[in-house]
Design an enzyme around this catalytic site. Structure first.
Site, PDB file in Angstrom:
ATOM      1  N   HIS A 266      31.727  13.456 -22.160  1.00 47.69           N
ATOM      2  CA  HIS A 266      32.510  12.701 -21.268  1.00 47.69           C
ATOM      3  C   HIS A 266      32.874  11.362 -21.749  1.00 47.69           C
ATOM      4  CE1 HIS A 266      33.741  10.800 -17.594  1.00 47.69           C
ATOM      5  NE2 HIS A 266      34.024  11.650 -17.076  1.00 47.69           N
ATOM      6  N   GLU A 279      35.834   9.798 -13.950  1.00 44.12           N
ATOM      7  CA  GLU A 279      37.255   9.942 -14.259  1.00 44.12           C
ATOM      8  C   GLU A 279      38.454   9.264 -13.502  1.00 44.12           C
ATOM      9  OE1 GLU A 279      39.743  13.451 -15.889  1.00 44.12           O
ATOM     10  OE2 GLU A 279      38.519  12.793 -17.481  1.00 44.12           O
ATOM     11  N   ARG A 282      39.444   5.542 -14.073  1.00 40.02           N
ATOM     12  CA  ARG A 282      40.621   5.414 -15.032  1.00 40.02           C
ATOM     13  C   ARG A 282      41.966   6.178 -14.125  1.00 40.02           C
ATOM     14  NH1 ARG A 282      39.454   9.094 -19.574  1.00 40.02           N
ATOM     15  NH2 ARG A 282      37.643   9.404 -18.568  1.00 40.02           N
ATOM     16  N   ARG A 303      39.608  14.661 -22.205  1.00 35.71           N
ATOM     17  CA  ARG A 303      38.070  13.981 -22.512  1.00 35.71           C
ATOM     18  C   ARG A 303      37.756  13.975 -23.864  1.00 35.71           C
ATOM     19  NH1 ARG A 303      35.005  16.190 -17.114  1.00 35.71           N
ATOM     20  NH2 ARG A 303      35.608  15.137 -15.716  1.00 35.71           N
ATOM     21  N   HIS A 405      28.795  16.461 -21.680  1.00 35.18           N
ATOM     22  CA  HIS A 405      28.913  16.354 -20.045  1.00 35.18           C
ATOM     23  C   HIS A 405      29.173  17.895 -19.696  1.00 35.18           C
ATOM     24  CE1 HIS A 405      30.386  15.598 -16.196  1.00 35.18           C
ATOM     25  NE2 HIS A 405      31.560  16.036 -16.548  1.00 35.18           N
ATOM     26  N   HIS A 406      29.800  18.712 -20.416  1.00 36.43           N
ATOM     27  CA  HIS A 406      30.025  20.024 -20.159  1.00 36.43           C
ATOM     28  C   HIS A 406      29.982  21.192 -20.954  1.00 36.43           C
ATOM     29  CE1 HIS A 406      31.849  22.693 -16.565  1.00 36.43           C
ATOM     30  NE2 HIS A 406      32.194  23.473 -17.725  1.00 36.43           N
ATOM     31  N   ARG A 445      37.512  21.088 -20.780  1.00 32.66           N
ATOM     32  CA  ARG A 445      37.537  21.243 -19.200  1.00 32.66           C
ATOM     33  C   ARG A 445      38.359  20.018 -18.662  1.00 32.66           C
ATOM     34  NH1 ARG A 445      35.242  19.254 -14.951  1.00 32.66           N
ATOM     35  NH2 ARG A 445      33.501  18.275 -16.023  1.00 32.66           N
TER      36      ARG A 445
END
Length: 473
Positions: A266, A279, A282, A303, A405-406, A445
């Site tokens: 991220h 996010e 933004r 991302r 992050h993911h 993602r």
């Protein structure tokens, strides 16, 4: 809704059974491992059909990473979008998701996600969730990110709603209880799990259906770098329990894995703090500037792209810059002020001085951006959505850098949320949903798709786990 009364498992209502002097044994229709959004959605959906459900959560509290999610839940064709005049479609949602994942996604899973996410929003609303606000996250062609009024943080709200619902339905949710293994018979069918309670005592739950909803492995640095060595030393936005235990256990029993090297960073995480700045900041109009006070990227790119752009700047860091107008538009920002993560000043020039940036450079950057907003075109970086000028003081900046992050990879599942073995066959009675799975998000993602994933596939897993148990009676 018609309720199903268990027959063979009726004795489970007496809770525990003791077998001689051995470990405690219990019975349940469905066992759900993990009490984040996916797990609680699965548990509630199974209980709606009348199933006796036990949920195990190894952490002291429920919620998992869901409780940390702030952006929203992506869905197309909702009444909220229609009421606000946002034209969207399942087809466009599907195309955005496949494009965002570099078409590495499983098309069948994405089709199901994009078709049923609308129902997931309505299902949550039926239990009291506020999904009235609609914003936009990076990679989306239109506004489709659903969240509470005023842009408040969505994850903690959803987790609270599902936890409350589970309690009202008397679902047995056990914190600080950890699955240690899955029990599978000689025919390859699930027969139960073994677990440890909060005192470390071992016990067994006999069941014909297990739903794995334990999240990803972003907090397991060793596992992360085993698949992506270049992420060594990266911090994570995830809670400390996201260590991939269930993936390892299921793989031991022949489960297939997919996309394990697809790990997302991220871009906007506060250095040394590990706090992710949503996010949605933004999306509502904030810009990114480097330590020289200049923009360097279209803030609404995916991302991975924005993360790479930040890492290319001085010290691998940047500032997320916004104004009071944006703060007022997004309640989720208030948390960053409470945590004292924000540098603020009455003017852009005064903010530049506090940040050690040349005043004229930052003022020129903001001025050029505002001209683009007025003209409806970002001539510098072709940002597609320009919701507001940054002109209302005070002005704010948050220092950010990328963090893990993911994890897009995980257990391979089919459209029934069944876990597949290495031959592509379903492991009888084993289901999975959320970040513990792979295939939905492909190589990247999109923001807002995680919550859509966990609720949609959590419901699918819970219902199909129940249907499997019912069919076995």
């Amino acid at each position: 809704m018609k309720k199903w009364i268990p027959t063979v498992l009726a004795a489970a209502m007496a809770l525990s059974l003791l077998s001689g002097c051995g470990a405690k044994k219990e019975l349940a229709d469905v066992v759900v491992v993990g009490a984040g959004g996916a797990g609680l959605a699965a548990a509630v959906r199974a209980q709606e059909e009348g199933a006796n459900v036990i949920v195990l959560e190894k952490m002291p509290i429920v919620g998992g990473n869901t409780a940390r999610a702030t952006g929203g839940l992506n869905a197309a064709g909702t009444k909220q979008q229609i009421d606000k005049g946002f034209k969207d479609s399942v087809k466009l949602f599907y195309e955005d998701t496949m494009k965002g994942g570099y078409k590495k996604n499983n098309p069948e899973l994405v089709k199901l996600l994009t078709e049923q996410a609308k129902d997931s929003v309505e299902w949550l609303e039926n239990y009291g969730a506020d999904m009235s606000d609609v914003g936009r996250m990076a990679g989306a062609s239109v506004n489709r990110t659903h969240r509470p009024a005023g842009g408040a943080a969505v994850g903690s709200h959803i987790a609270m709603v599902l936890e409350k619902t589970a309690k009202e339905k008397n679902i047995d949710v056990r914190t600080r209880h950890q699955m240690t293994d899955i029990l599978i018979d000689k025919d390859g069918a699930v027969t139960g799990i073994t677990a440890k309670d909060k005192e470390g005592k071992e016990y067994t739950i006999q069941t014909k259906a297990v739903v794995l909803a334990t999240g990803g492995f972003s907090a397991n640095q060793e596992m992360v770098i085993s698949y992506k060595p270049e992420l060594k030393g990266f911090a994570t936005t995830n809670h400390p329990g996201a260590t991939g235990d269930a993936i390892t256990i299921a793989e031991k029993h022949g489960a297939a894995l997919i996309d394990m090297a697809e790990i997302q960073t991220h871009p906007t995480v506060v250095p040394e703090k590990g706090v992710m700045v949503t996010e949605a900041v933004r999306g509502n109009g904030a810009i990114l500037v480097n330590k020289s006070g200049e923009r360097f990227v279209n803030e609404l790119l995916t991302r991975d792209v924005v993360s790479k752009a930040i890492l290319g700047q001085q010290d691998g860091r940047a500032y997320l810059l916004f104004d009071k107008g944006l703060r007022d538009s997004l309640k989720a920002t208030e948390e960053y002020f409470k945590m004292q993560l924000v540098t603020e000043a009455e003017s852009v020039e005064a903010l530049a001085e506090k940040l050690g940036i040349e005043k004229a450079v930052l003022a020129n950057t903001v001025g050029n951006y505002n001209k683009g907003v007025k003209a409806g075109k970002d001539g510098q970086f072709q940002r597609p959505d320009l919701p507001r000028e940054l002109k209302d003081g005070p002005f704010y900046a948050i220092e950010v850098t990328p963090a893990v992050h993911h994890t897009m990879g995980g257990l391979k599942i089919n459209t029934d949320a069944e876990v597949l073995n290495k031959d592509g066959q379903a492991i009888k009675g084993l289901y999975a949903a959320g970040e513990v799975t792979g295939g939905v998000h492909g190589g990247n993602r999109l923001g807002g798709n995680a919550l859509a994933d966990i609720i949609t596939f959590g419901k699918i897993a819970g219902l199909n786990a129940f249907n499997h148990v019912k069919a076995e009676q």
